[in-house]
Design a protein around this motif. Structure first.
Motif, PDB file in Angstrom:
ATOM      1  N   GLU A   5       0.833  -1.205   0.000  1.00  0.00           N
ATOM      2  CA  GLU A   5       0.000   0.000   0.000  1.00  0.00           C
ATOM      3  C   GLU A   5       0.869   1.257   0.000  1.00  0.00           C
ATOM      4  N   TYR A  29      -7.748  -2.441  -0.551  1.00  0.00           N
ATOM      5  CA  TYR A  29      -8.803  -2.011   0.367  1.00  0.00           C
ATOM      6  C   TYR A  29      -9.973  -2.997   0.358  1.00  0.00           C
ATOM      7  N   ARG A  32      -9.176  -6.141   2.421  1.00  0.00           N
ATOM      8  CA  ARG A  32      -9.252  -5.987   3.875  1.00  0.00           C
ATOM      9  C   ARG A  32     -10.561  -5.334   4.329  1.00  0.00           C
ATOM     10  N   ASP A  34     -11.856  -2.435   3.838  1.00  0.00           N
ATOM     11  CA  ASP A  34     -11.684  -1.072   4.351  1.00  0.00           C
ATOM     12  C   ASP A  34     -12.578  -0.142   3.527  1.00  0.00           C
ATOM     13  N   SER A  37     -11.497   3.801   3.154  1.00  0.00           N
ATOM     14  CA  SER A  37     -10.407   4.042   2.200  1.00  0.00           C
ATOM     15  C   SER A  37     -10.847   3.716   0.781  1.00  0.00           C
ATOM     16  N   PHE A  38     -11.621   2.626   0.652  1.00  0.00           N
ATOM     17  CA  PHE A  38     -12.085   2.215  -0.671  1.00  0.00           C
ATOM     18  C   PHE A  38     -12.949   3.309  -1.293  1.00  0.00           C
TER      19      PHE A  38
END
Length: 84
Positions: A5, A29, A32, A34, A37-38
């Motif tokens: 990342e 993202y 995981r 997320d 963030s995505f």
């Protein structure tokens, strides 16, 4: 995964026009789960691509997989039926 990342974020800092880097970050993202963030990165990509092209199609497919109710990804699906 964090190392990848950071490398990708650094690549974006030096080459902000590379949407493929954004797609790779979106993959991380999504893996995981997320969502914050995505969605942030997907919104940026949508602005740059106007919701068109291969990079956006990949991003929208990833988005639907982790956040299926988000209209950004559902509305971002390609509408062309003549793609071979």
């Amino acid at each position: 995964m964090m190392k990848a990342e950071e490398i990708l974020k650094e690549a974006l800092r030096t080459q902000p026009e590379r949407n493929a880097v954004r797609v790779k970050l979106l993959e991380i993202y999504a893996q995981r789960k997320d969502l914050r963030s995505f969605e942030s990165m997907a919104g940026e990509l949508f602005s740059l691509t106007k919701g068109k092209g291969d990079d956006w199609e990949q991003a929208a497919a990833l988005g639907v997989s982790i956040d299926p109710k988000n209209p950004l990804y559902v509305g971002g699906k390609p509408t062309q039926t003549n793609t071979a």
